[in-house]
Design an enzyme around this catalytic site. Sequence first.
Site, short mmCIF file in Angstrom:
data_model
loop_
_atom_site.label_atom_id
_atom_site.label_comp_id
_atom_site.label_asym_id
_atom_site.label_seq_id
_atom_site.Cartn_x
_atom_site.Cartn_y
_atom_site.Cartn_z
N TYR A 82 44.82 27.51 0.16
CA TYR A 82 45.53 28.51 1.00
C TYR A 82 44.92 29.95 0.89
O TYR A 82 44.75 30.47 1.90
CB TYR A 82 47.16 28.37 0.89
CG TYR A 82 47.93 29.01 2.09
CD1 TYR A 82 47.84 28.47 3.35
CD2 TYR A 82 48.48 30.03 1.67
CE1 TYR A 82 48.47 29.15 4.16
CE2 TYR A 82 49.25 30.85 2.60
CZ TYR A 82 49.26 30.37 4.00
OH TYR A 82 49.98 30.93 4.94
N LYS A 87 43.12 32.40 3.29
CA LYS A 87 43.57 33.48 3.97
C LYS A 87 42.46 34.56 3.41
O LYS A 87 42.31 35.57 4.47
CB LYS A 87 44.97 33.69 3.55
CG LYS A 87 45.71 32.55 4.11
CD LYS A 87 45.92 32.55 5.76
CE LYS A 87 46.68 31.81 6.32
NZ LYS A 87 46.90 31.50 7.76
P1 NAI Z 1 54.55 26.39 11.26
O1 NAI Z 1 54.04 25.18 10.10
O2 NAI Z 1 55.82 26.55 11.41
O3 NAI Z 1 53.38 26.33 12.34
C1 NAI Z 1 52.18 26.25 12.35
C2 NAI Z 1 51.63 25.91 13.79
O4 NAI Z 1 49.96 25.45 13.53
C3 NAI Z 1 52.22 24.63 14.28
O5 NAI Z 1 52.53 24.81 15.56
C4 NAI Z 1 51.21 23.75 14.09
O6 NAI Z 1 51.36 22.64 14.95
C5 NAI Z 1 49.80 24.32 14.23
N1 NAI Z 1 48.55 23.63 13.70
C6 NAI Z 1 48.43 23.49 12.47
N2 NAI Z 1 47.23 22.99 12.41
C7 NAI Z 1 46.61 23.05 13.65
C8 NAI Z 1 45.43 22.71 14.05
N3 NAI Z 1 44.50 21.97 13.30
N4 NAI Z 1 45.08 23.01 15.54
C9 NAI Z 1 46.03 23.64 16.18
N5 NAI Z 1 47.15 24.02 15.72
C10 NAI Z 1 47.47 23.44 14.35
O7 NAI Z 1 53.74 27.60 10.38
P2 NAI Z 1 54.28 29.25 10.57
O8 NAI Z 1 55.01 29.63 9.39
O9 NAI Z 1 54.69 29.58 11.76
O10 NAI Z 1 52.89 29.89 10.19
C11 NAI Z 1 52.00 30.42 11.29
C12 NAI Z 1 50.76 31.30 10.33
O11 NAI Z 1 51.33 32.26 9.73
C13 NAI Z 1 50.10 30.34 9.64
O12 NAI Z 1 48.62 30.72 9.81
C14 NAI Z 1 50.46 30.65 8.38
O13 NAI Z 1 49.55 30.37 7.32
C15 NAI Z 1 50.82 32.01 8.47
N6 NAI Z 1 51.69 32.79 7.31
C16 NAI Z 1 52.80 32.20 7.35
C17 NAI Z 1 53.91 32.53 6.60
C18 NAI Z 1 55.27 32.35 6.30
O14 NAI Z 1 55.95 32.62 5.55
N7 NAI Z 1 55.84 31.04 7.11
C19 NAI Z 1 53.55 33.73 5.75
C20 NAI Z 1 52.15 34.24 5.71
C21 NAI Z 1 51.23 33.69 6.72
#
Ligand code: NAI
Length: 244
Positions: free
Chosen positions: A152, A156
């Site tokens: 991961y 990033k």
């Molecule tokens: P989440 O798991 O709640 O949402 C991720 C979204 O991406 C979901 O809607 C999922 O269906 C979609 N997704 C996953 N693979 C996909 C694909 N191949 N094609 C299309 N859509 C896809 O995660 P969250 O927490 O909302 O994270 C959103 C972004 O923020 C991610 O890139 C994550 O790495 C990043 N992030 C999150 C943090 C956290 O603490 N929650 C911290 C730092 C970064």
Amino acid sequence: MRELEGRVAIVTGGSRGIGRAIAEELSRAGASVAVVARSADRAEAVASGLECRGAGFACDVADSEACRDLVAAVEESLGPVDILVNNAGITRDNILVRLKDEDWEAVLETNLRGAFNTTRVVARRMMKRREGRIINIASVVGLTGNPGQANYAASKAGLIGFTKSVAQELAARGVLANVVAPGFIETDMTAGLPEEARETLFGRIPLGRFGTPDDVAGAVRWLAGPAAAYVTGQVLVVDGGMVM
Ligand code: NAI
């Protein structure tokens, strides 16, 4: 203020968590938002609740052909894309010696290649129109590394290098590219973290609270709008001061 009135935005992974909050925030700012998720139903469900015009689209960002079709479909339905937010992301955590090939590949394919797939298509069109904003959602672990997240963190960190390169290539054509790097944000992605790990993390956040999806969405709205017209190739960390 509806500073994004008349703009069209794509938000990948927009069906929940941070992506959903970004879609809603850009819509409140006046943009027409294409909500992208792997499931059309979930994308539609979010799009139908948006304040301004929106539409849901099914696309797996790891599939380059599907991304090409996605951008064509969005343009046909909402118009030329002004703002691209690469938010879709996954984790497959494990310590290095236990990481399987498929854990490495799945994370790199979605988090890094996914952003490449969409950006390549959208950038070409933005360059022709001599304007556009590309905003990639990385993570503070792309800056610091994190035990148990080598795949991961690599994806990033790669996204940050990718964005800085794109920012330099596209600047002369009026297209800006930046990164938002969230810290610990309360979503489904972080819900499974053991209590002990949460407490340790909490102790490292000077602002004394975990982040919310809206904290990240506010930063994205700013980078997408006129106030950020002279900002490109930057990493905006949204983490309550955890990493300085
Ligand atoms: P989440 O798991 O709640 O949402 C991720 C979204 O991406 C979901 O809607 C999922 O269906 C979609 N997704 C996953 N693979 C996909 C694909 N191949 N094609 C299309 N859509 C896809 O995660 P969250 O927490 O909302 O994270 C959103 C972004 O923020 C991610 O890139 C994550 O790495 C990043 N992030 C999150 C943090 C956290 O603490 N929650 C911290 C730092 C970064």
